[in-house]
Motif scaffolding. Structure first.
Motif, PDB file in Angstrom:
ATOM      1  N   ILE A  74     -55.221 -27.095 -59.778  1.00 38.23           N
ATOM      2  CA  ILE A  74     -54.082 -26.996 -58.988  1.00 38.23           C
ATOM      3  C   ILE A  74     -54.213 -27.275 -57.407  1.00 38.23           C
ATOM      4  CG2 ILE A  74     -52.041 -25.423 -58.196  1.00 38.23           C
ATOM      5  CD1 ILE A  74     -52.118 -24.092 -60.914  1.00 38.23           C
ATOM      6  N   PHE A  75     -55.266 -26.653 -56.958  1.00 39.73           N
ATOM      7  CA  PHE A  75     -55.796 -26.928 -55.553  1.00 39.73           C
ATOM      8  C   PHE A  75     -56.026 -28.466 -55.203  1.00 39.73           C
ATOM      9  CE2 PHE A  75     -56.555 -22.097 -55.391  1.00 39.73           C
ATOM     10  CZ  PHE A  75     -55.779 -22.126 -54.422  1.00 39.73           C
ATOM     11  N   ALA A  76     -56.827 -29.029 -56.171  1.00 40.81           N
ATOM     12  CA  ALA A  76     -56.927 -30.386 -56.141  1.00 40.81           C
ATOM     13  C   ALA A  76     -56.044 -31.342 -56.094  1.00 40.81           C
ATOM     14  CB  ALA A  76     -57.703 -30.974 -57.374  1.00 40.81           C
ATOM     15  N   ALA A  77     -54.688 -30.951 -56.776  1.00 46.66           N
ATOM     16  CA  ALA A  77     -53.354 -31.665 -56.944  1.00 46.66           C
ATOM     17  C   ALA A  77     -52.524 -31.403 -55.487  1.00 46.66           C
ATOM     18  CB  ALA A  77     -52.560 -30.985 -57.985  1.00 46.66           C
ATOM     19  N   MET A  78     -52.929 -30.313 -54.724  1.00 45.16           N
ATOM     20  CA  MET A  78     -52.388 -30.052 -53.546  1.00 45.16           C
ATOM     21  C   MET A  78     -52.848 -30.825 -52.380  1.00 45.16           C
ATOM     22  SD  MET A  78     -52.499 -26.043 -51.750  1.00 45.16           S
ATOM     23  CE  MET A  78     -51.626 -25.907 -50.123  1.00 45.16           C
ATOM     24  N   VAL A  79     -54.258 -30.881 -52.579  1.00 42.42           N
ATOM     25  CA  VAL A  79     -54.835 -31.924 -51.578  1.00 42.42           C
ATOM     26  C   VAL A  79     -54.388 -33.217 -51.778  1.00 42.42           C
ATOM     27  CG1 VAL A  79     -57.016 -32.919 -50.914  1.00 42.42           C
ATOM     28  CG2 VAL A  79     -56.816 -30.283 -51.383  1.00 42.42           C
ATOM     29  N   LEU A  80     -54.324 -33.544 -52.988  1.00 40.26           N
ATOM     30  CA  LEU A  80     -53.969 -35.107 -53.207  1.00 40.26           C
ATOM     31  C   LEU A  80     -52.383 -35.394 -52.825  1.00 40.26           C
ATOM     32  CD1 LEU A  80     -55.615 -35.558 -56.417  1.00 40.26           C
ATOM     33  CD2 LEU A  80     -56.290 -36.873 -54.484  1.00 40.26           C
ATOM     34  N   ASP A  81     -51.571 -34.263 -52.930  1.00 41.29           N
ATOM     35  CA  ASP A  81     -50.163 -34.519 -52.618  1.00 41.29           C
ATOM     36  C   ASP A  81     -50.213 -34.736 -51.144  1.00 41.29           C
ATOM     37  OD1 ASP A  81     -47.117 -34.269 -53.250  1.00 41.29           O
ATOM     38  OD2 ASP A  81     -47.598 -32.639 -51.654  1.00 41.29           O
ATOM     39  N   SER A  82     -50.777 -34.066 -50.374  1.00 42.48           N
ATOM     40  CA  SER A  82     -50.951 -34.075 -48.946  1.00 42.48           C
ATOM     41  C   SER A  82     -51.304 -35.505 -48.253  1.00 42.48           C
ATOM     42  CB  SER A  82     -51.710 -32.946 -48.342  1.00 42.48           C
ATOM     43  OG  SER A  82     -53.085 -33.119 -48.575  1.00 42.48           O
ATOM     44  N   PRO A 166     -45.841 -26.950 -53.138  1.00 44.00           N
ATOM     45  CA  PRO A 166     -47.226 -26.876 -53.029  1.00 44.00           C
ATOM     46  C   PRO A 166     -47.764 -25.208 -52.511  1.00 44.00           C
ATOM     47  CG  PRO A 166     -46.557 -28.811 -52.451  1.00 44.00           C
ATOM     48  CD  PRO A 166     -45.585 -28.072 -52.331  1.00 44.00           C
ATOM     49  N   ALA A 167     -47.122 -24.820 -51.860  1.00 45.06           N
ATOM     50  CA  ALA A 167     -47.665 -23.446 -51.160  1.00 45.06           C
ATOM     51  C   ALA A 167     -47.503 -22.630 -52.201  1.00 45.06           C
ATOM     52  CB  ALA A 167     -47.121 -23.315 -49.829  1.00 45.06           C
ATOM     53  N   ALA A 168     -46.475 -22.654 -52.815  1.00 44.39           N
ATOM     54  CA  ALA A 168     -46.012 -21.737 -53.850  1.00 44.39           C
ATOM     55  C   ALA A 168     -46.852 -21.757 -55.220  1.00 44.39           C
ATOM     56  CB  ALA A 168     -44.515 -21.655 -54.597  1.00 44.39           C
ATOM     57  N   ALA A 169     -47.361 -22.965 -55.537  1.00 40.43           N
ATOM     58  CA  ALA A 169     -48.234 -23.101 -56.481  1.00 40.43           C
ATOM     59  C   ALA A 169     -49.966 -22.598 -56.101  1.00 40.43           C
ATOM     60  CB  ALA A 169     -48.452 -24.629 -56.979  1.00 40.43           C
ATOM     61  N   ALA A 170     -50.031 -22.840 -54.888  1.00 39.19           N
ATOM     62  CA  ALA A 170     -51.380 -22.228 -54.275  1.00 39.19           C
ATOM     63  C   ALA A 170     -51.390 -20.585 -54.267  1.00 39.19           C
ATOM     64  CB  ALA A 170     -51.785 -22.735 -52.851  1.00 39.19           C
ATOM     65  N   LEU A 171     -50.107 -20.189 -53.883  1.00 36.88           N
ATOM     66  CA  LEU A 171     -50.354 -18.591 -53.837  1.00 36.88           C
ATOM     67  C   LEU A 171     -50.305 -18.103 -55.421  1.00 36.88           C
ATOM     68  CD1 LEU A 171     -49.378 -15.978 -52.074  1.00 36.88           C
ATOM     69  CD2 LEU A 171     -46.928 -16.697 -53.037  1.00 36.88           C
ATOM     70  N   PRO A 242     -62.565 -17.674 -52.071  1.00 36.48           N
ATOM     71  CA  PRO A 242     -61.153 -17.270 -52.683  1.00 36.48           C
ATOM     72  C   PRO A 242     -60.585 -16.402 -52.243  1.00 36.48           C
ATOM     73  CG  PRO A 242     -62.963 -17.111 -54.526  1.00 36.48           C
ATOM     74  CD  PRO A 242     -63.584 -17.685 -52.829  1.00 36.48           C
ATOM     75  N   LEU A 243     -61.212 -15.366 -51.466  1.00 30.35           N
ATOM     76  CA  LEU A 243     -60.704 -14.315 -50.626  1.00 30.35           C
ATOM     77  C   LEU A 243     -59.833 -14.863 -49.362  1.00 30.35           C
ATOM     78  CD1 LEU A 243     -60.069 -11.167 -50.347  1.00 30.35           C
ATOM     79  CD2 LEU A 243     -62.049 -11.004 -49.047  1.00 30.35           C
ATOM     80  N   VAL A 244     -60.539 -15.700 -48.622  1.00 28.48           N
ATOM     81  CA  VAL A 244     -60.179 -16.270 -47.336  1.00 28.48           C
ATOM     82  C   VAL A 244     -58.750 -17.227 -47.603  1.00 28.48           C
ATOM     83  CG1 VAL A 244     -60.756 -17.602 -45.257  1.00 28.48           C
ATOM     84  CG2 VAL A 244     -62.364 -15.823 -46.284  1.00 28.48           C
ATOM     85  N   LEU A 245     -59.026 -17.991 -48.559  1.00 32.46           N
ATOM     86  CA  LEU A 245     -58.047 -18.873 -48.929  1.00 32.46           C
ATOM     87  C   LEU A 245     -56.770 -18.126 -49.330  1.00 32.46           C
ATOM     88  CD1 LEU A 245     -59.809 -21.820 -50.590  1.00 32.46           C
ATOM     89  CD2 LEU A 245     -58.810 -21.695 -48.163  1.00 32.46           C
ATOM     90  N   PHE A 246     -56.936 -17.188 -50.197  1.00 32.88           N
ATOM     91  CA  PHE A 246     -55.677 -16.282 -50.752  1.00 32.88           C
ATOM     92  C   PHE A 246     -55.086 -15.801 -49.373  1.00 32.88           C
ATOM     93  CE2 PHE A 246     -53.608 -12.763 -52.319  1.00 32.88           C
ATOM     94  CZ  PHE A 246     -52.586 -13.241 -53.251  1.00 32.88           C
ATOM     95  N   GLY A 247     -55.976 -15.058 -48.607  1.00 25.80           N
ATOM     96  CA  GLY A 247     -55.339 -14.537 -47.487  1.00 25.80           C
ATOM     97  C   GLY A 247     -54.496 -15.592 -46.559  1.00 25.80           C
TER      98      GLY A 247
END
Length: 287
Positions: A74-82, A166-171, A242-247
């Motif tokens: 999902i994170f890879a799809a988020m980067v490619l979507d941008s 994308p932000a909702a999916a990343a959350l 994981p902790l920093v990105l989720f924050g």
């Protein structure tokens, strides 16, 4: 006896040339213009397909119980979507086909994939309530993408209308990734996952303004200290990704409500739910 002479044929009248000379011959029939073969641009659509594969990969990994790899998909799809839209603009390969392809890929990667991954990870234990929460998220993602497509002419480009998909999916993916990293049992996080799915889904279809970062000009020169801060930010993320990105993602997912509350305190017209997809009421969020 003299034979009868045949009558001499009368001379044919010559065409009257007039003052402009002889009449021009008729023009040859015009040929139809060559038919242009329509095609699609390879580069931006290839990036979109790669993002679509990221969402599909996440679903397959969730079915196999590899939720760590599912979240990375999902994170890879988020980067490619941008990247696909920016590549299309830089190479001047925008097309209506690419826009529709991007929306359909986003629906899979940021709508269906997070809902199915979350259901397989924890929501399955809730039975009917679990798949209801997953469906609410998936349906809100579809509504969010459809509203975005018809509202591009009226929404201020500085802000998104509602939480972007994308932000909702990343959350959702970040929450699962963080719990997997700390080895927390999914049954212990069933109700937090349920609440998070509803929060992400309903915020997507809300009228809450979220900063889009689209007014940042990356071609403009910046002070040297900005590059130093970027390097420090990358170093901080590598302490515990994981902790920093989720924050960071959770902070962004809450930032819209902070902007909404600030406008409410200043007495500006604000609204949480938009009653129309063509003429929203938010004064500062929409043109």
């Amino acid at each position: 006896m003299q034979a009868d002479a045949s009558p001499t044929p009368a001379p044919k009248p010559e065409p009257d040339s007039g003052a402009c000379g002889a009449a021009a011959p008729p023009p040859p029939p015009s040929l139809p213009p060559p038919r242009r073969i329509k095609g699609i641009y390879v580069l931006p659509n290839l990036i979109t397909l790669a993002g679509l594969f990221g969402g599909f990969y996440a679903v397959v990994m969730a079915m196999n119980g590899r939720f760590d790899l599912a979240t990375l998909g999902i994170f890879a799809a988020m980067v490619l979507d941008s990247l696909d839209g920016r590549v299309a603009r830089l190479t001047r390969t925008q097309s209506a086909f690419g826009e529709q392809m991007d929306s359909l890929a986003d629906m899979v990667s940021f709508g269906a994939a997070p809902a199915l991954v979350a259901y397989e990870w924890a929501l399955y234990d809730l039975g009917r309530w679990g798949w209801i929460a997953a469906f609410v998220y998936c349906a809100c993602a579809a509504l969010r993408l459809a509203r975005f497509n018809v509202n591009t002419a009226v929404v201020d480009r500085r802000y998104f209308q509602g939480l972007p998909s994308p932000a909702a999916a990343a959350l959702v993916a970040g929450f699962i990734w963080l719990a997997t990293e700390f080895e927390v049992s999914p049954p212990d996080l069933v109700w937090p996952m349920f609440a998070l799915m509803l929060y992400a889904g309903l915020t997507m279809v809300s009228n809450i303004p979220f900063y889009s970062f689209k007014d940042l000009n990356l071609k403009r020169s910046v002070p040297f200290v900005v590059i130093v801060l970027v390097a420090l930010g990358i170093a901080v993320i590598n302490i515990h990704p994981p902790l920093v990105l989720f924050g960071l993602i959770a902070g962004y997912a809450a930032s819209g409500y902070v902007v909404y509350g600030w406008r409410k305190l200043r007495g500006e017209p604000t609204s949480v739910v938009s009653t129309s997809t063509h003429d929203p009421d938010e004064k500062d969020l929409h043109r």
